[in-house]
Design a protein around this motif. Structure first.
Motif, PDB file in Angstrom:
ATOM      1  N   GLN D  33       0.860  -1.187   0.000  1.00  0.00           N
ATOM      2  CA  GLN D  33       0.000   0.000   0.000  1.00  0.00           C
ATOM      3  C   GLN D  33       0.898   1.240   0.000  1.00  0.00           C
ATOM      4  O   GLN D  33       1.179   1.818   1.042  1.00  0.00           O
ATOM      5  N   PRO D  34       1.346   1.681  -1.165  1.00  0.00           N
ATOM      6  CA  PRO D  34       2.345   2.757  -1.189  1.00  0.00           C
ATOM      7  C   PRO D  34       1.821   4.104  -0.722  1.00  0.00           C
ATOM      8  O   PRO D  34       2.622   4.993  -0.438  1.00  0.00           O
ATOM      9  N   THR D  35       0.510   4.274  -0.638  1.00  0.00           N
ATOM     10  CA  THR D  35      -0.059   5.529  -0.145  1.00  0.00           C
ATOM     11  C   THR D  35      -1.429   5.202   0.425  1.00  0.00           C
ATOM     12  O   THR D  35      -2.065   4.234  -0.020  1.00  0.00           O
ATOM     13  N   PRO D  36      -1.885   5.920   1.452  1.00  0.00           N
ATOM     14  CA  PRO D  36      -3.133   5.528   2.110  1.00  0.00           C
ATOM     15  C   PRO D  36      -4.353   5.466   1.191  1.00  0.00           C
ATOM     16  O   PRO D  36      -5.290   4.714   1.454  1.00  0.00           O
ATOM     17  N   VAL D  87      -7.345   0.384  10.675  1.00  0.00           N
ATOM     18  CA  VAL D  87      -7.176   1.743  10.172  1.00  0.00           C
ATOM     19  C   VAL D  87      -6.748   1.682   8.709  1.00  0.00           C
ATOM     20  O   VAL D  87      -5.892   0.874   8.349  1.00  0.00           O
ATOM     21  N   ARG D  88      -7.353   2.519   7.883  1.00  0.00           N
ATOM     22  CA  ARG D  88      -7.124   2.465   6.440  1.00  0.00           C
ATOM     23  C   ARG D  88      -5.639   2.433   6.065  1.00  0.00           C
ATOM     24  O   ARG D  88      -5.226   1.632   5.235  1.00  0.00           O
ATOM     25  N   SER D  89      -4.856   3.298   6.701  1.00  0.00           N
ATOM     26  CA  SER D  89      -3.449   3.395   6.317  1.00  0.00           C
ATOM     27  C   SER D  89      -2.641   2.191   6.794  1.00  0.00           C
ATOM     28  O   SER D  89      -1.469   2.070   6.480  1.00  0.00           O
ATOM     29  N   ASP D  90      -3.253   1.292   7.551  1.00  0.00           N
ATOM     30  CA  ASP D  90      -2.565   0.073   8.018  1.00  0.00           C
ATOM     31  C   ASP D  90      -2.830  -1.141   7.145  1.00  0.00           C
ATOM     32  O   ASP D  90      -2.300  -2.223   7.421  1.00  0.00           O
ATOM     33  N   ARG D  91      -3.646  -0.982   6.112  1.00  0.00           N
ATOM     34  CA  ARG D  91      -3.995  -2.156   5.310  1.00  0.00           C
ATOM     35  C   ARG D  91      -2.762  -2.811   4.699  1.00  0.00           C
ATOM     36  O   ARG D  91      -2.709  -4.017   4.547  1.00  0.00           O
ATOM     37  N   GLY D  92      -1.777  -1.999   4.363  1.00  0.00           N
ATOM     38  CA  GLY D  92      -0.564  -2.528   3.742  1.00  0.00           C
ATOM     39  C   GLY D  92       0.406  -3.125   4.737  1.00  0.00           C
ATOM     40  O   GLY D  92       1.486  -3.579   4.370  1.00  0.00           O
TER      41      GLY D  92
END
Lengths: 387, 387, 387, 387
Positions: D33-36, D87-92
């Motif tokens: 996930q290179p960006t949120p 949290v969305r930005s943690d998916r990666g």
């Protein structure tokens, strides 16, 4: 000639009114900037002056001598056309020029303008003068809200003016006003009177039928929403609004204080028990929207508001609308620095209609379009419902 | 009895000196905080006063009436023991209490202390009084560097005092002083004289032989480093330092200005051509380290500095050392709020030794340990080399 | 010749061990980077390989053909000397090169090195090979802690290896070891064996008498501190530590979970009830310091630790010391890229001594100096007390 | 009965198409996930599956056994109604569940749905099924743009599919289409066919006359703007847009590369010379607006677009409109979790109309309203002009 004199009077009255707003302040109050959206009062005093110097005196007065060469840098707000400027959030870091020097600057420029006008007014100067006056009136409103923020965020909660009542009781009884479906004309329509470029051009919109409240939502009504858990139920909120109240820990309007289960509000008169009948104030668009959701109503669009303006009681609060701040069909940006006045802000903001207890006289029209980002609360913002 | 009078005199002299530092200021200069590390001058005036009120008058003067109940909240700096406080970065947002009120507060507390002392001084009060005086002297130094930052970051670059020379020429010729390998005693050793807890206890360190410069690095020498590309060659820098100069776009000492290929420096006397013979000032530890690397030397440890203090010329700049600020063996934290004075800062900071042009008299010893984060530059910091 | 063969064996053993660490992983586990301090396993596999390619094969093998030109950019860690590189926090954004390709890279370089060595080893290559091997061993340790972080922060809490016991029980009974005042020799002293530049040169320190615990603080002891409110009493904490636990909402060691009033710990074996007799692990320096304060003890300096190393039981946890990570007297940075290995990190970090359950064999010495920022917790860090 | 079979076919075709999109991927590509704003492909696979499980199988299939209890936590996107989520930005950061497990999950749920449908479809389930299918089709589009971002931000610039042409040449010649002033009907109008709640209710708008381009702005035309200094003249930009390009150092569309004075574009086919005739893509609203300003034109409103849709060539790019994404008059939010689908995003976003080269079949209508924040560029966004 009479018109010239009236314009000079209006100019002088405007210049004086700005200074009257600052009368109750201590020197220290002129300097601080507790948040980037607020500007120090002395910056407003200087910036409104710089506007007359930069756009009227420099180009139009022969042999005009700048009061101080550095002031263009210090008092430019956002005009890229005009050159470099102090970063907005640094305005509160500048102790110099001092307050006395800024007043000297004001009086110097005021006199120079008077002198210029005494020689007669071309239509170009008249137009710029109107703009300068309206610009300063806009800043009078900001000046008042910034002063309130500066004092209201001070732990000592000092009084600004114990006779200034910012919480007028609404004079009419609540009523839903029914508006008919059809075509309405929107925008400024009087070539004789001043308006900003964003109120032009006059155009038609089609409105479906709606009912609009003639009164504003009161503190008492808003308190019910709060007590009903409005700030802790995501269903009423936009996703962005929910993130905002969660991260900023927002659970009440700005300037509300709960002390030992009693509710208080900081006003220009100091801290007092919350007036339940007064219109709610200092709420963000997100809160206005959430309240409307909870009430199973909605906010008006700016077109619905303008179409109904003569049937509703308005003038004490700027009212959030559902409309985004966008150009009207046929909008065209004026050339040069003046073109930076409105157009470049037409994204990411909501339109507000009405006016407020600190709006100066001769400034507001029913076609006037105010605009702010949806999270901002330091203005006297309020809520009107539609269903 | 003589000692009491001397102490009262020192107290009065200290209180007066703080106010003398503020003499050249405009009211507006007392209020602003251009960066969180800087405090508004009126905050220093109030905080040093609160220290005497909180730690001496409240516990030790019978029936002492607080000057203002809210001031503990406004003027506490970081004492968790004592209660809530204004967030450090918000100090510049407070226009009230105003400057006049803060001076009233000062004079009230000064008089109350005088009255207390007139009744005789217990050893406990004497100790607290020493601490309060030394605390105020520390703040005098900060006050001066904060004033310089406030004025020196104003685009008008106002003069503080045209007779204040902060750039003394060094009186001695450069020489490497050779120090012998062996055991040295470190730390405060005079039970009769004041010191801070971080200078205790006296202990032994083993030093290998080293040579230390008797003079400080000059502006001229530092300019050579700059011109040789010192700020653009990563080899001279710590990884953290390189990140810092890259992100903050640092390419010269604080207060240096390059105007049309000439180098200038802002000092208390205003903007003047850079004095090449004066000791370099207002550089971070990272810059001091990088300069030393470029010179193929290093910075002294604080122990090397203390061991050599009587052979070197010091007193105009605080000198960065290679030592981290750590407790001495046998350090013990005093109980209560006073214990928060030093111990809790003993991580992530570098020790500085010496003193500066704005260090007050009766304040500095060769065992004195100053400390700052490695990136800070608003103090009168300098460079001494060792090889 | 025998020595050469031993070195080749050690090289091969090291290369294989790295891959053995990854055996239990799924392909997906090789890719992610849940926090910037952690690197994806495939990055470790590639970076340790690149190190051999960049510093040995490129300069020393005739006609060496790069495996892939882009890999220098992808797998350089922080060597400014060597050129551009992927920003550290972006390592987890790279799905390519894929895991299979990275293993191909490894085997290619391993074989090329073997081939190079078969022709005989110059002392320069031998030195670089030692460095490359020790570098890879350091990364084996990081690889293990990064794998633990990747799995331990996954909500499914997968097991790495159900036979891997990271919580050895301490074999000796607690005892205070008394150490005498005097001069001690510190630093690496065996010219025959490998060490890093930061362990040189051998030098003397003067230590005052102290008592050091022969055992490490256990989970059970640390739990007492937690239950006694250690995380909510500022008195035990550095100011920076208090800010850190407050802002990050830290209230327990990393990998501890409280479920229905029971305490659990995630280990390589999955989630299990907390082992009260095992040494506490995954705590920051701030927590180690606060625990010591609460116990009215302190942490050892790195010199005290090294002087006492033969009287204490160590090897399962890296132990935080009170010492900042600084150069030894006489430290000199090696020239070129190798010089970036240690020196540039000698600021803002704490030294750790000992080793841990994931430290590879042939890697650790009692003079070994590990270092991390005080807030970091993903290593197997522990606490030893001194008084 | 025929309708049921058609629905089942559409369901199966949709499920298979999603997996077909992922065919060219390596396992590693599913995870990052290179960006949120981008989600890992395996998250899309899981999330679209969870939607069917959560909203159809759980409430409507008797004795349905969840595939894995933890998956609701892992694969919920933003439904506050449904419970906690990653949290969305943690998916990666999630390597587990692995790709194979996610495919197992897909097949399990696909089969369970098929089984449920084989028993007959109530109108409630039919409606939910339509929503689930359309939801998955929306994610197919995101999946493709996320894959492009993952590969296109990898320094190796890998090819996705060398036969995938994302740059169709426009088939018609440029022409201004004149539209008449008057009342137009806007919104979805076919009770037989699917639409999202935000396309309802059908209503009237009044449009003034305008001319709209039948073609999209090309890469070649946009390159002229770039070469004319469009990115360095503030006059063309909103204040927010100017801040954005300045701070983010934006000077060209996403995926454009300038190499030795030649312009290239990364597409699904890898890096190739920029096709000057293809419609420009991957530009933000700010860039679209600035381009229109430079051309002395403007962007259409979404109403102008919808009114003109049958006269213009559309379908390869999502087209930014001047309209903010707002509810239509009469919009009402559906109850429950489904009500979170659209309404809560109706602030701070711009509406886009049209569709793109990665929009799935059976998904797009001329009443379809897409919406994004003005700065986003990873979609296949384009520009159509109005004057």
């Amino acid at each position: 000639m009479i018109k010239t004199q009236q314009l000079v009077s209006l100019f002088m009255e405007t210049r004086e009114h700005t200074e009257r707003c600052c009368k109750p302040l201590e020197i220290e109050d002129y300097v601080v900037q507790p948040t980037p959206d607020v500007s120090p009062p002395k910056w407003h005093l200087g910036h409104t002056t710089w506007f007359f110097e930069e756009f009227i005196l420099k180009p139009h007065k022969a042999d005009y001598a700048l009061f101080d060469e550095d002031f263009a840098f210090v008092f430019n707000s956002y005009y890229e056309t005009v050159g470099r400027r102090v970063v907005r959030s640094d305005r509160g870091n500048l102790s110099r020029p001092g307050v006395t020097k800024v007043y000297d600057y004001r009086h110097y420029v005021t006199n120079e303008i008077k002198e210029l006008l005494s020689a007669g007014i071309s239509s170009e100067i008249e137009e710029l003068l109107w703009l300068g006056i309206q610009h300063e009136k806009q800043h009078q409103e900001l000046l008042m809200t910034d002063i309130k923020y500066i004092l209201g965020n001070n732990p000592l909660l000092p009084t600004y003016d114990s006779s200034f009542n910012e919480n007028p009781i609404q004079n009419v009884d609540f009523k839903w006003v029914s508006m008919k479906e059809g075509i309405y004309d929107i925008g400024h329509n009087d070539p004789e009177s001043f308006c900003f470029d964003n109120e032009l051009g006059r155009h038609k919109v089609y409105l479906h039928k709606y009912e609009i409240s003639n009164t504003l939502v009161t503190n008492g009504e808003y308190l019910e929403f709060l007590k009903a858990g409005g700030y802790s139920d995501f269903n009423f909120w936009h996703a962005d609004g929910w993130t905002w109240i969660t991260q900023q820990k927002i659970s009440k309007p700005l300037y509300w204080h709960e002390i030992d289960t009693m509710w208080y509000q900081y006003t220009f008169q100091g801290l007092h028990v919350l007036d339940l009948d007064a219109p709610v104030s200092h709420i963000s668009y997100y809160e206005a929207f959430a309240y409307a959701q909870w009430k199973e109503c909605r906010l008006p669009t700016e077109f619905e508001w303008e179409a109904a303006h003569s049937y509703i009681d308005w003038g004490s609060r700027w009212e959030w609308t559902e409309s985004a701040y966008l150009p009207y069909p046929g909008y065209s940006k004026p050339p040069g620095a003046i073109g930076e006045y409105n157009g470049k802000f037409m994204v990411n903001q909501k339109t507000l209609r009405g006016s407020s207890v600190v709006s100066p006289s001769h400034h507001i029209r029913h076609t006037y379009r105010n605009f702010f980002q949806p999270k901002l609360r330091w203005q006297f913002t309020g809520i009107r419902l539609v269903k």
